[in-house]
Enzyme design. Structure first.
Site, PDB file in Angstrom:
ATOM      1  N   GLY A 183       0.829  -1.063   0.000  1.00  0.00           N
ATOM      2  CA  GLY A 183       0.116  -0.087  -0.024  1.00  0.00           C
ATOM      3  C   GLY A 183       0.961   1.299  -0.028  1.00  0.00           C
ATOM      4  O   GLY A 183       2.029   1.060  -0.099  1.00  0.00           O
ATOM      5  N   GLY A 184       0.101   2.366   0.308  1.00  0.00           N
ATOM      6  CA  GLY A 184       0.850   3.529   0.328  1.00  0.00           C
ATOM      7  C   GLY A 184       0.309   4.708  -0.204  1.00  0.00           C
ATOM      8  O   GLY A 184       0.607   5.504  -0.774  1.00  0.00           O
ATOM      9  N   SER A 255      -4.287  -2.052   1.692  1.00  0.00           N
ATOM     10  CA  SER A 255      -4.558  -0.888   1.320  1.00  0.00           C
ATOM     11  C   SER A 255      -4.736  -0.510   0.055  1.00  0.00           C
ATOM     12  O   SER A 255      -5.583  -1.009  -0.721  1.00  0.00           O
ATOM     13  CB  SER A 255      -3.568   0.079   2.228  1.00  0.00           C
ATOM     14  N   ALA A 256      -3.878   0.638  -0.492  1.00  0.00           N
ATOM     15  CA  ALA A 256      -3.833   0.809  -1.863  1.00  0.00           C
ATOM     16  C   ALA A 256      -3.558  -0.230  -2.767  1.00  0.00           C
ATOM     17  O   ALA A 256      -3.939  -0.397  -3.781  1.00  0.00           O
ATOM     18  CB  ALA A 256      -3.197   2.209  -2.219  1.00  0.00           C
ATOM     19  N   ASP A 357     -10.843   1.032  11.455  1.00  0.00           N
ATOM     20  CA  ASP A 357     -10.116   1.673  10.490  1.00  0.00           C
ATOM     21  C   ASP A 357     -10.888   2.803  10.115  1.00  0.00           C
ATOM     22  O   ASP A 357     -12.028   2.885   9.444  1.00  0.00           O
ATOM     23  CB  ASP A 357     -10.117   0.471   9.136  1.00  0.00           C
ATOM     24  N   HIS A 389      -6.302   0.892  10.776  1.00  0.00           N
ATOM     25  CA  HIS A 389      -5.758   0.473   9.316  1.00  0.00           C
ATOM     26  C   HIS A 389      -4.200  -0.021   9.490  1.00  0.00           C
ATOM     27  O   HIS A 389      -3.892  -0.674   8.621  1.00  0.00           O
ATOM     28  CB  HIS A 389      -5.634   1.677   8.689  1.00  0.00           C
TER      29      HIS A 389
END
Length: 446
Positions: A183-184, A255-256, A357, A389
């Protein structure tokens, strides 16, 4: 006036040549020099062509030892040279990556402008990183020094088309594989972010491939999905060379990265269903998809991201405009009746999410799983009460002990292998003191 001395050796036709003995060990060459009608003779010893020397047995032994010592020193110097060269290459790559990131950071600042939300979150991110630094240092040491980590394997021809492999110590037989997309926030993703997960899973007899990809503004969402798809293709087709089992490949994102991986999976299914020219991998090669704290419907999330500091203008630039919100929302795309046959090709899908989250609400995973179930896909959503998260991905693993999410993940991969499950139940050591973990949780910008 004395007559000049004639050099016998300098004139081979002269009759006054100096005789030499065949047993002589050295000759003397006479050089004729004339200055102001005076002559000076200089003598220099030369090694005779008939010179020979037969060493004694002790001399031979000493000579052999010297030669062996020279070879050993040369070998050591060669190894040192290789190590220095490898270190130099790593430093060169690190310097190149730093330059690119710095350049892109200034480009990103032009998008961000001056806004208090992202400034506050950036400062919170710095505090968060400092509090978790004891754990990051230990994981970083493992990442750069462990012989089980293969860094920077090239999988494509675009910038950042690299992946890291985390290999188990025991490689007796093909191992299950997790292709992991980090992610990021589509902006600060990097393959090394998955090093903690890679270390944990490799200790549990699982190979992990952490796939890097272009971030915004170096690339937009279509570039990220394309990069991830190429990385998945590399894993599917090359992992057997590293001891992986091509029949047990799992795709995972966080995540992303969970969003990007799910988009790559769905796009591949659409290509296969429409019999278009597809990449060199197939959805059927993926045994299951694991999504960790991901977002899958951006029509519902775009305003939420804006309130969290990822402004509309930036997010729409990442997603390539308003039309991209629909095209790159897997939940929305899956409901399109025109791709019903593509959805039926999807592997089992398991979504993990924490109920606390606030970066991406857990309803995102729950809604996506429910949608897939209605479409006939085998899907499941596992919620972890009170987890944020980053709890599932960072704080819990750094806390040591038994990790519930990790246990669930490994049980799904290894199935009924009781021996591996028992090994998985072994508590891990703590990396960060508890009070620092709690402070990090309170200041986390995610």
């Amino acid at each position: 006036m004395q007559s000049p001395n004639i050099l016998p050796i300098s004139n081979p036709n002269s009759s006054n040549m100096i005789p030499t003995s065949s047993t002589a060990t050295a000759d003397t060459m006479l050089i004729h020099v004339q200055e102001n009608d005076d002559s000076k003779i200089e003598k220099k010893p030369l090694l005779s062509r008939t010179f020979s020397y037969t060493p004694s047995s002790s001399s031979s032994s000493n000579l052999l030892k010297q030669q062996q010592r020279r070879r050993r020193i040369a070998s050591e110097n060669s190894l040192c040279s290789v190590a220095v060269e490898g270190c130099s290459q790593d430093m060169g790559r690190a310097a190149s990556d730093t330059f690119i990131v710095t350049k892109l950071s200034f480009t990103l600042l032009r998008y961000l402008g001056v806004g208090y939300r992202w400034i506050v979150r950036f400062l919170a991110l710095c505090c968060y990183a400092m509090l978790l630094m004891p754990g990051f240092i230990q994981v970083g040491y493992y990442y750069f020094h462990s012989s089980q980590v293969r860094r920077g394997i090239v999988y494509g021809d675009q910038p950042r088309n690299r992946l890291d492999l985390y290999l188990p110590k025991n490689m007796n037989g093909p191992k299950p594989v997790v292709a992991f997309v980090t992610g990021g926030a589509w902006i600060i993703g990097y393959k090394a972010w998955g090093s903690l997960l890679g270390q944990q899973l490799s200790e549990r007899d699982i190979i992990v491939a952490c796939i890097d990809y272009r971030n915004f503004p170096q690339g937009t969402i279509s570039d990220m999905v394309k990069d991830a798809s190429q990385g998945i293709s590399f894993v599917c087709n090359k992992i057997a060379e590293y001891g992986g089992d091509p029949n047990r490949i799992y795709l995972m994102g966080q995540s992303a990265g969970a969003h990007i991986a799910s988009c790559a999976l769905l796009e591949q299914a659409i290509k296969e269903a429409s019999e278009e020219q597809r990449d060199s991998w197939s959805v059927s090669q993926i045994k299951a998809y694991f999504g960790l704290s991901g977002g899958y419907n951006f029509l519902n999330l775009v305003d939420h991201f804006h309130s969290r500091g990822l402004y509309h203008s930036i997010f729409l630039s990442i997603m390539e405009g308003e039309q991209g919100l629909r095209r790159y929302s897997p939940e929305v795309m899956a409901q399109d009746p025109n791709i019903k046959s593509a959805v039926s090709l999807l592997p089992p899908i398991v979504l993990f999410h924490g109920t606390a989250d606030y970066s991406i609400p857990c309803n995102s995973s729950k809604s996506f799983a429910d949608t897939l179930k209605t479409l006939g896909v085998k899907a499941e959503c596992i919620l972890y009460e009170g987890k944020t998260h980053t709890d599932l991905f960072l704080q819990d693993p750094m806390r040591g002990g038994i990790d519930d999410m990790l246990n669930d993940l490994i049980t799904m991969i290894h199935g009924d292998n009781l021996e591996t499950i028992r090994a998985n139940s072994t508590p891990r050591k703590r990396l960060v003191p508890e009070f620092m973990l709690k402070l990090a949780r309170s200041v986390s910008p995610f």
